[in-house]
Enzyme design. Structure first.
Site, PDB file in Angstrom:
ATOM      1  N   TRP A   1       0.857  -1.189   0.000  1.00 12.95           N
ATOM      2  CA  TRP A   1       0.000   0.000   0.000  1.00 12.95           C
ATOM      3  C   TRP A   1       0.890   1.234   0.000  1.00 12.95           C
ATOM      4  CZ3 TRP A   1      -0.304   4.092   3.498  1.00 12.95           C
ATOM      5  CH2 TRP A   1      -1.291   5.046   3.198  1.00 12.95           C
TER       6      TRP A   1
ATOM      7  N   GLU B   1      -3.115  -3.039  -2.373  1.00 12.54           N
ATOM      8  CA  GLU B   1      -4.222  -2.468  -1.608  1.00 12.54           C
ATOM      9  C   GLU B   1      -4.578  -1.075  -2.114  1.00 12.54           C
ATOM     10  OE1 GLU B   1      -5.295  -1.172   3.016  1.00 12.54           O
ATOM     11  OE2 GLU B   1      -3.414  -2.221   2.556  1.00 12.54           O
TER      12      GLU B   1
ATOM     13  N   LYS C   1      -7.145   2.533  -2.111  1.00 11.41           N
ATOM     14  CA  LYS C   1      -7.734   3.463  -1.162  1.00 11.41           C
ATOM     15  C   LYS C   1      -8.534   4.496  -1.932  1.00 11.41           C
ATOM     16  CE  LYS C   1      -6.558   5.644   3.228  1.00 11.41           C
ATOM     17  NZ  LYS C   1      -5.489   5.879   4.213  1.00 11.41           N
TER      18      LYS C   1
ATOM     19  N   ASP D   1      -9.851  -3.289   1.788  1.00 13.40           N
ATOM     20  CA  ASP D   1      -9.882  -2.734   3.143  1.00 13.40           C
ATOM     21  C   ASP D   1     -11.235  -2.061   3.349  1.00 13.40           C
ATOM     22  OD1 ASP D   1      -9.614  -0.704   5.288  1.00 13.40           O
ATOM     23  OD2 ASP D   1      -7.515  -1.306   5.317  1.00 13.40           O
TER      24      ASP D   1
ATOM     25  N   HIS E   1     -11.468   1.729   3.106  1.00 15.09           N
ATOM     26  CA  HIS E   1     -10.876   2.404   1.960  1.00 15.09           C
ATOM     27  C   HIS E   1     -11.850   2.650   0.813  1.00 15.09           C
ATOM     28  CE1 HIS E   1      -6.379   1.505   2.985  1.00 15.09           C
ATOM     29  NE2 HIS E   1      -7.042   2.125   3.952  1.00 15.09           N
TER      30      HIS E   1
ATOM     31  N   HIS F   1      -8.821  -6.644   4.743  1.00 15.16           N
ATOM     32  CA  HIS F   1      -8.496  -5.848   5.920  1.00 15.16           C
ATOM     33  C   HIS F   1      -9.806  -5.389   6.546  1.00 15.16           C
ATOM     34  CE1 HIS F   1      -4.008  -4.586   5.341  1.00 15.16           C
ATOM     35  NE2 HIS F   1      -4.187  -5.886   5.423  1.00 15.16           N
TER      36      HIS F   1
ATOM     37  N   ASP G   1     -12.272   6.469   6.698  1.00 16.67           N
ATOM     38  CA  ASP G   1     -11.191   5.571   7.103  1.00 16.67           C
ATOM     39  C   ASP G   1     -10.672   5.952   8.485  1.00 16.67           C
ATOM     40  OD1 ASP G   1      -9.286   3.600   6.949  1.00 16.67           O
ATOM     41  OD2 ASP G   1      -7.855   4.831   5.869  1.00 16.67           O
TER      42      ASP G   1
ATOM     43  N   ASP H   1     -10.698   3.918  11.109  1.00 19.22           N
ATOM     44  CA  ASP H   1     -10.047   2.744  11.712  1.00 19.22           C
ATOM     45  C   ASP H   1     -10.448   2.512  13.157  1.00 19.22           C
ATOM     46  OD1 ASP H   1      -8.214   1.725   9.562  1.00 19.22           O
ATOM     47  OD2 ASP H   1      -7.547   3.793   9.622  1.00 19.22           O
TER      48      ASP H   1
ATOM     49  N   ASP I   1      -7.317  -4.188  10.549  1.00 19.31           N
ATOM     50  CA  ASP I   1      -6.589  -2.936  10.342  1.00 19.31           C
ATOM     51  C   ASP I   1      -7.341  -1.799  11.016  1.00 19.31           C
ATOM     52  OD1 ASP I   1      -5.040  -0.846   9.558  1.00 19.31           O
ATOM     53  OD2 ASP I   1      -5.300  -1.119   7.401  1.00 19.31           O
TER      54      ASP I   1
END
Length: 415
Positions: A182, A223, A225, A256, A259, A283, A291, A293, A323
């Protein structure tokens, strides 16, 4: 010893043609890759560099952050002891453990030998990530797509060395190490040459991955985004870019959950991309607004993801990793809560009458499909989960909370 509650639950599920024993056996074989960066707020242990950057930011200042590799490993050991089953560790390149001070284009396997030794002792598989952020050569949020060939060459070399390190992990542990790529590359304001940036990224990736390595030891993943801090106008490595790249170059595609746009159903993407790529890296995160997280909850988005993996027969083709990085709560508790919620979602999906649901859908009997999915919400799932934890020798309920609190109190003095 099997509890009366579990026996009653097993009978209840059997009435729906669901075998709880088969579900528990399957769940015990599914490893989840635990992300090292939750334990120290994405700081790492390099001596040359020490900030995250690149659109990455952990918020909060809860006491107990791991400050050394030994502290991080101790925290991980505690967390693994509270999570049923055998799992993996997802390690970033900036978490090297060495007295030397190599730059990113100088890292070698020896700089990670303590992690290899520890993983072998713990029976933990290792996954890996080159670190394309938190470095003076990434200050412009450009790395592999940078207009400067010298900067691109620096990051290409870092990527090559990361692949070699990942392959060494795979040889040492006897299972493939997923090496996830990434990069934060993008533009804060509207670019005029998106094609040029994406061509540079593709050329750099090709150069980085030119050497064919044994897939039994190392698997490349890419990956995407949607956007990031400082790259709001355009992310070079978009979903469309990496999906095409993964298909053309035969790599894993990493999805992800944080993302994409918050209204996108990531579970829906799994079966779509599975028709074009052999394996997927997942992820799992919780994007509150975007994002951000957050630690994952046992919510509808996680349940949908797990159901797609189970009903789509994708578990054997999907590498599941977490993640998130939340510094407002106990970092060890965050790991435990997150992994266990992913496992709970998988177990719930395994305890659904899949054949009956699919039969109803195939016959266009959407009423029965809806009735079945709603009725299953009343089933005694908790008793099956408690049985799984008991068989795996880990606590649940009040004893788990007590253990998490006690460990947090023991590390709070770290500041």
């Amino acid at each position: 010893m099997t509890t009366k509650s579990y026996e009653m639950a097993r009978e209840a599920f059997a009435a729906w043609d669901v075998d709880t024993e088969a579900a528990l056996a399957t769940l015990s074989t599914i490893p989840i890759s635990v992300h090292c960066w939750q334990g120290d707020d994405v700081v790492g242990f390099e001596t040359r560099h020490g900030s995250s950057g690149g659109g990455i930011q952990a918020t909060g200042n809860h006491p107990g952050r791991a400050r050394t590799p030994d502290e991080l490993r101790a925290d991980l050991e505690f967390a693994y002891a509270k999570i049923p089953g055998r799992h993996r560790l997802n390690l970033h390149a900036c978490y090297m453990d060495t007295d030397e001070s190599p730059d990113r284009d100088e890292i070698e396997v020896k700089h990670f030998q303590p992690w290899i030794d520890w993983a072998g002792d713990q029976g933990v598989g290792l996954d890996f990530n080159p670190t394309f952020f938190a470095h003076e050569k990434a200050d412009d949020n450009l790395t592999l797509s940078h207009p400067d060939q010298g900067i691109r060459d620096f990051w290409i070399e870092h990527g090559k060395r990361s692949r070699e390190i990942a392959a060494a992990f795979g040889r040492a542990q006897g299972s493939a190490c997923v090496n996830n790529i990434w990069v934060p590359d993008g533009s804060k304001d509207n670019p005029v040459d998106r094609m040029g940036a994406r061509k540079r990224l593709e050329t750099s990736l090709d150069a980085m991955c030119a050497e064919t390595l044994n897939k039994a030891e190392m698997l490349d993943a890419v990956e995407s985004k949607l956007f990031g801090i400082g790259v709001e106008a355009m992310t070079v490595g978009s979903h469309e870019f990496y999906m095409g790249y993964a298909i053309r170059r035969d790599t894993l595609l990493c999805l992800d959950m944080g993302h994409f746009h918050p209204t996108e159903n990531i579970a829906d993407k799994l079966s779509a991309v599975a028709l074009s790529v052999d394996e997927i890296l997942l992820h799992v995160s919780r994007p509150m607004r975007w994002d951000s997280d957050h630690v994952i909850l046992l919510d509808d988005s996680i349940r949908a993801m797990a159901q797609e993996l189970v009903f789509g027969d994708l578990l054997g083709r999907t590498h599941i990793g977490l993640d998130f990085f939340d510094a407002t709560i106990s970092r060890t508790a965050a790991w435990v809560i997150g992994v266990r919620n992913m496992q709970k979602a998988l177990l719930e999906s395994m305890l659904m009458p899949q054949a009956r649901l699919k039969a109803a859908e195939t016959s266009l009997d959407f009423t029965t499909r809806l009735m079945l999915t709603e009725e299953m919400k009343d089933m005694p799932f908790g008793a099956v989960w408690a049985e799984f934890c008991d068989r795996m020798g880990v606590p649940s309920g009040a004893p788990l909370i007590s253990d998490l609190d006690a460990y947090q109190a023991s590390v709070a003095s770290r500041g």
